[in-house]
Write an enzyme that holds these catalytic residues in place. Structure first.
Site, PDB file in Angstrom:
ATOM      1  N   LEU A 121      -2.922   2.381  -5.728  1.00 12.28           N
ATOM      2  CA  LEU A 121      -2.415   3.742  -5.937  1.00 12.28           C
ATOM      3  C   LEU A 121      -2.930   4.648  -4.806  1.00 12.28           C
ATOM      4  O   LEU A 121      -4.091   4.562  -4.414  1.00 12.28           O
ATOM      5  CB  LEU A 121      -2.931   4.258  -7.284  1.00 12.28           C
ATOM      6  CG  LEU A 121      -2.353   5.588  -7.769  1.00 12.28           C
ATOM      7  CD1 LEU A 121      -0.857   5.464  -8.043  1.00 12.28           C
ATOM      8  CD2 LEU A 121      -3.088   6.061  -9.023  1.00 12.28           C
ATOM      9  N   ILE A 122      -2.037   5.504  -4.298  1.00  8.33           N
ATOM     10  CA  ILE A 122      -2.430   6.398  -3.198  1.00  8.33           C
ATOM     11  C   ILE A 122      -3.209   7.584  -3.774  1.00  8.33           C
ATOM     12  O   ILE A 122      -2.724   8.282  -4.665  1.00  8.33           O
ATOM     13  CB  ILE A 122      -1.173   6.893  -2.438  1.00  8.33           C
ATOM     14  CG1 ILE A 122      -0.436   5.701  -1.803  1.00  8.33           C
ATOM     15  CG2 ILE A 122      -1.536   7.921  -1.377  1.00  8.33           C
ATOM     16  CD1 ILE A 122      -1.257   4.880  -0.815  1.00  8.33           C
TER      17      ILE A 122
ATOM     18  N   ASN B 187       7.536   4.633   0.153  1.00 10.14           N
ATOM     19  CA  ASN B 187       7.281   3.315  -0.426  1.00 10.14           C
ATOM     20  C   ASN B 187       8.614   2.605  -0.631  1.00 10.14           C
ATOM     21  O   ASN B 187       9.646   3.244  -0.827  1.00 10.14           O
ATOM     22  CB  ASN B 187       6.587   3.482  -1.786  1.00 10.14           C
ATOM     23  CG  ASN B 187       6.306   2.155  -2.465  1.00 10.14           C
ATOM     24  OD1 ASN B 187       5.805   1.215  -1.844  1.00 10.14           O
ATOM     25  ND2 ASN B 187       6.636   2.063  -3.743  1.00 10.14           N
TER      26      ASN B 187
ATOM     27  N   HIS C 182      10.313  -0.142  -3.264  1.00  9.27           N
ATOM     28  CA  HIS C 182      10.096  -0.791  -4.548  1.00  9.27           C
ATOM     29  C   HIS C 182      11.242  -1.781  -4.783  1.00  9.27           C
ATOM     30  O   HIS C 182      12.411  -1.436  -4.571  1.00  9.27           O
ATOM     31  CB  HIS C 182      10.054   0.254  -5.668  1.00  9.27           C
ATOM     32  CG  HIS C 182       9.675  -0.342  -6.986  1.00  9.27           C
ATOM     33  ND1 HIS C 182       8.377  -0.663  -7.298  1.00  9.27           N
ATOM     34  CD2 HIS C 182      10.429  -0.724  -8.038  1.00  9.27           C
ATOM     35  CE1 HIS C 182       8.345  -1.215  -8.504  1.00  9.27           C
ATOM     36  NE2 HIS C 182       9.577  -1.263  -8.978  1.00  9.27           N
TER      37      HIS C 182
HETATM   38  C1  GAR Z   1       8.295  -6.233  -1.396  1.00 10.59           C
HETATM   39  O1  GAR Z   1       9.316  -6.855  -2.132  1.00 10.59           O
HETATM   40  C2  GAR Z   1       8.057  -4.834  -1.940  1.00 10.59           C
HETATM   41  O2  GAR Z   1       9.206  -4.220  -2.434  1.00 10.59           O
HETATM   42  C3  GAR Z   1       7.085  -5.102  -3.028  1.00 10.59           C
HETATM   43  O3  GAR Z   1       6.206  -6.062  -2.514  1.00 10.59           O
HETATM   44  C4  GAR Z   1       6.956  -6.929  -1.642  1.00 10.59           C
HETATM   45  C5  GAR Z   1       6.154  -7.132  -0.382  1.00 10.59           C
HETATM   46  O4  GAR Z   1       6.743  -8.154   0.372  1.00 10.59           O
HETATM   47  N1  GAR Z   1       6.398  -3.906  -3.423  1.00 10.59           N
HETATM   48  C6  GAR Z   1       6.112  -3.611  -4.693  1.00 10.59           C
HETATM   49  O5  GAR Z   1       6.350  -4.359  -5.615  1.00 10.59           O
HETATM   50  C7  GAR Z   1       5.440  -2.261  -4.881  1.00 10.59           C
HETATM   51  N2  GAR Z   1       5.464  -1.875  -6.266  1.00 10.59           N
HETATM   52  P1  GAR Z   1       6.327  -8.388   1.882  1.00 10.59           P
HETATM   53  O6  GAR Z   1       4.797  -8.436   1.927  1.00 10.59           O
HETATM   54  O7  GAR Z   1       6.932  -9.715   2.231  1.00 10.59           O
HETATM   55  O8  GAR Z   1       6.875  -7.255   2.698  1.00 10.59           O
END
Ligand code: GAR
Length: 190
Positions: free
Chosen positions: A85-86, A100, A102
């Protein structure tokens, strides 16, 4: 130059896409990659591109404002799979300058504990006919800042959580860097 700091906790495939997108860009550069994990592959990727890296310690991230000095000159913080969390001081210091991504269509499937595969498992369990991505500004709460961009993909009944993850990640890779570029060229240039 407009400078980006990418925060990432894990694999960093989105971070890689962003770094590659802005390589040689005339007015935008990725200046720093920050992770909360010393062993995160995203740090190796950054180093391979000659981008400075920083590993966060939980205590200094939440209990001090030391990070601000290292973020001096940064125009946009991009959270690309960053799971902490930021803290308030960072949100206050970078108003509308933290974004961000999501892996779902917020406000559905967001909030604490909803990240990565947990999101896709929840989407599957609910029998959704579509999922997608949300790029949004960051405030003090998980996944609640104003939405900047969404794109959806349709799901087939036979898609399991892994198949959903692949579809969503493909959308992330296609859209995240161009949306960041638009934000920096349209919104911030005066
Ligand atoms: C991504 O799918 C992103 O949307 C998600 O983590 C993954 C990171 O993938 N983020 C979240 O779930 C945030 N709540 P990556 O390390 O291969 O970019």
């Amino acid at each position: 130059m407009q400078r980006i700091a990418i925060f990432a906790s894990g694999t960093g495939s989105n971070a890689r896409k962003i770094v590659e997108h802005f390589k040689g860009h005339p007015s935008i550069e990725v200046n720093l990659v920050v992770s909360n994990k010393a062993t995160a592959p995203v740090l190796d990727m950054a180093a391979a591109h000659g981008i400075p890296t920083l590993v966060l310690k939980r205590s200094s991230f939440y209990e001090t404002e030391e990070l601000l000095a290292q973020l001096r000159g940064i125009d946009l913080i991009v959270l690309a799979g960053f799971l902490w969390l930021i803290p308030d001081y960072l949100v206050r210091h970078f108003p509308r300058k933290i974004v961000n991504i999501h892996p779902a269509l917020l406000p559905k499937y967001g909030g604490k504990g909803m990240y990565g595969k947990y999101v896709h498992q929840a989407v599957k369990a609910a029998g959704e006919a579509e999922s997608g991505i949300t790029i949004h500004y960051v405030n003090e709460h998980y996944d609640e800042g104003r939405v900047i961009f969404q794109e959806s993909c349709s799901l087939e009944p036979e898609d399991d959580a892994e198949a959903i993850a692949q579809k969503v990640l493909a959308l992330e890779h296609r859209h995240f860097a161009p949306v960041i570029e638009q934000l920096l060229t349209i919104n911030y240039r005066s």
